[in-house]
Write an enzyme that holds these catalytic residues in place. Structure first.
Site, mmCIF file in Angstrom:
data_model
loop_
_atom_site.group_PDB
_atom_site.id
_atom_site.type_symbol
_atom_site.label_atom_id
_atom_site.label_comp_id
_atom_site.label_asym_id
_atom_site.label_seq_id
_atom_site.Cartn_x
_atom_site.Cartn_y
_atom_site.Cartn_z
ATOM 1 N N HIS A 192 0.804 -1.217 0.000
ATOM 2 C CA HIS A 192 0.000 0.000 0.000
ATOM 3 C C HIS A 192 0.843 1.276 0.000
ATOM 4 O O HIS A 192 0.334 2.365 -0.233
ATOM 5 C CB HIS A 192 -0.999 -0.003 1.173
ATOM 6 C CG HIS A 192 -0.431 0.273 2.515
ATOM 7 N ND1 HIS A 192 -0.290 -0.690 3.486
ATOM 8 C CD2 HIS A 192 0.014 1.414 3.078
ATOM 9 C CE1 HIS A 192 0.218 -0.148 4.570
ATOM 10 N NE2 HIS A 192 0.418 1.129 4.353
ATOM 11 N N GLN A 211 0.486 5.541 12.195
ATOM 12 C CA GLN A 211 0.648 6.227 10.919
ATOM 13 C C GLN A 211 2.116 6.555 10.676
ATOM 14 O O GLN A 211 2.765 7.155 11.508
ATOM 15 C CB GLN A 211 -0.176 7.511 10.891
ATOM 16 C CG GLN A 211 -1.673 7.239 10.875
ATOM 17 C CD GLN A 211 -2.480 8.467 11.207
ATOM 18 O OE1 GLN A 211 -1.986 9.387 11.839
ATOM 19 N NE2 GLN A 211 -3.717 8.466 10.788
ATOM 20 N N GLY A 212 2.599 6.169 9.505
ATOM 21 C CA GLY A 212 3.985 6.425 9.160
ATOM 22 C C GLY A 212 4.896 5.238 9.371
ATOM 23 O O GLY A 212 6.008 5.194 8.857
ATOM 24 N N ASP A 213 4.435 4.245 10.128
ATOM 25 C CA ASP A 213 5.239 3.040 10.336
ATOM 26 C C ASP A 213 5.021 2.010 9.231
ATOM 27 O O ASP A 213 5.761 1.032 9.131
ATOM 28 C CB ASP A 213 4.895 2.385 11.679
ATOM 29 C CG ASP A 213 5.401 3.204 12.854
ATOM 30 O OD1 ASP A 213 6.495 3.762 12.747
ATOM 31 O OD2 ASP A 213 4.688 3.292 13.864
ATOM 32 N N SER A 214 4.008 2.209 8.418
ATOM 33 C CA SER A 214 3.685 1.278 7.339
ATOM 34 C C SER A 214 4.927 0.851 6.580
ATOM 35 O O SER A 214 5.802 1.653 6.281
ATOM 36 C CB SER A 214 2.720 1.924 6.355
ATOM 37 O OG SER A 214 1.441 2.025 6.873
ATOM 38 N N ASP A 221 0.035 -7.754 1.712
ATOM 39 C CA ASP A 221 0.461 -6.350 1.660
ATOM 40 C C ASP A 221 1.992 -6.218 1.689
ATOM 41 O O ASP A 221 2.574 -5.724 2.655
ATOM 42 C CB ASP A 221 -0.165 -5.594 2.829
ATOM 43 C CG ASP A 221 0.031 -4.087 2.736
ATOM 44 O OD1 ASP A 221 0.451 -3.601 1.671
ATOM 45 O OD2 ASP A 221 -0.225 -3.402 3.753
#
Length: 267
Positions: free
Chosen positions: A65, A203-206, A110
């Site tokens: 993603h 958020q941002g660790d993806s 993913d």
């Protein structure tokens, strides 16, 4: 990890998954890159967008993603720095491929494999990590490590220093019960978190690493909110996706072998 680590969410995800958010580290602590030299940051048009993991001198692994629908020339990878926006070395992305089963509607498989246009030179701050093998499992309750530069709290608080948090593995059954009936935990996913909440990716660790005993076990993928009680973080399961990763490693290298400097060693 109770948030969908999606910097590229756009309209489709906003409509189909209104409660999913990007993942970031919540309840963690500062960590130096020398302790986790496999951690890297993915930059899009020069700005931090996701985490990623060094798996060889020419490849990094991230979440599908983070790159789906975009072009390789939009990205670079920063390695060897405890900070997402400065220091270390920056390498141009030459190509990437995301798993064909991935969609924002099901978050299945993913993962994405990124090939660098120039091989990395390893040092104490830049090293690859061994990946889990096909079928390799982690027992429920075993402690894993997640690192990244994501938000410190649901809805805000961006760190300057790389963060680390330790979270126990949650069984697929418990994780599936937590997210049913809206979401399904598939065999390509692995969950980790604590029932009381407070420890999680965000958020941002993806795209960043979930490790166990020094090996890459998962890729930060999605979740509901950040560090909420009874909602474990969900990661792409490396052992379930290892065959695809290995196949694409060969494909990408063969595709670009003529562009690879002959004086650089390959793994």
């Amino acid at each position: 990890m109770y948030s969908l680590l999606v910097v590229l969410v756009l309209v489709d995800l906003a409509v189909s998954h209104p409660l999913l958010e990007d993942a970031r580290i919540v309840g963690g602590e500062d960590v130096d890159i020398r302790a986790v030299p496999y951690q890297a940051s993915l930059l899009r048009r020069g700005s931090y967008t996701c985490g990623c993991t060094i798996i060889s001198n020419d490849l990094v692994l991230t979440a599908a993603h983070c790159v789906v629908g975009s072009k390789p020339q939009e990205y670079t990878v920063r390695v060897g720095s405890s900070f997402s926006s400065r220091g270390g070395q920056i390498y141009p992305v030459g190509d990437f491929v995301w798993h064909p089963a991935f969609t924002f509607r099901n978050m299945e498989s993913d993962v994405a494999l990124i090939w660098l246009a120039r091989p990395m030179r390893f040092s104490e701050k830049i090293k690859p990590i061994e990946m889990f093998g096909i079928g390799e499992e982690i027992k429920e309750g075993e402690i894993t490590v997640v690192t990244g530069w994501g938000s410190l709290l649901e809805g805000g608080g961006v760190p300057t220093q790389l963060q680390m948090v330790k979270v126990p593995i949650v069984s697929p059954e418990v994780c599936n019960d937590a997210y049913a009936p809206l979401y399904t935990i598939s065999p390509t996913m692995i969950c980790a978190g604590v029932p009381e909440g407070g420890l999680d990716a965000c958020q941002g660790d993806s795209g960043g690493p979930l490790t166990f005993n020094g090996k890459l076990a998962g890729v930060v993928s999605w979740g509901l909110g950040c560090a909420r009680p009874n909602y474990p973080g969900v990661y792409a399961k490396v052992s379930a996706l290892r065959k695809w990763i290995d196949e694409q490693t060969v494909t990408l290298r063969m595709k670009h072998i003529l562009r690879t400097p002959s004086d650089e060693p390959r793994l």
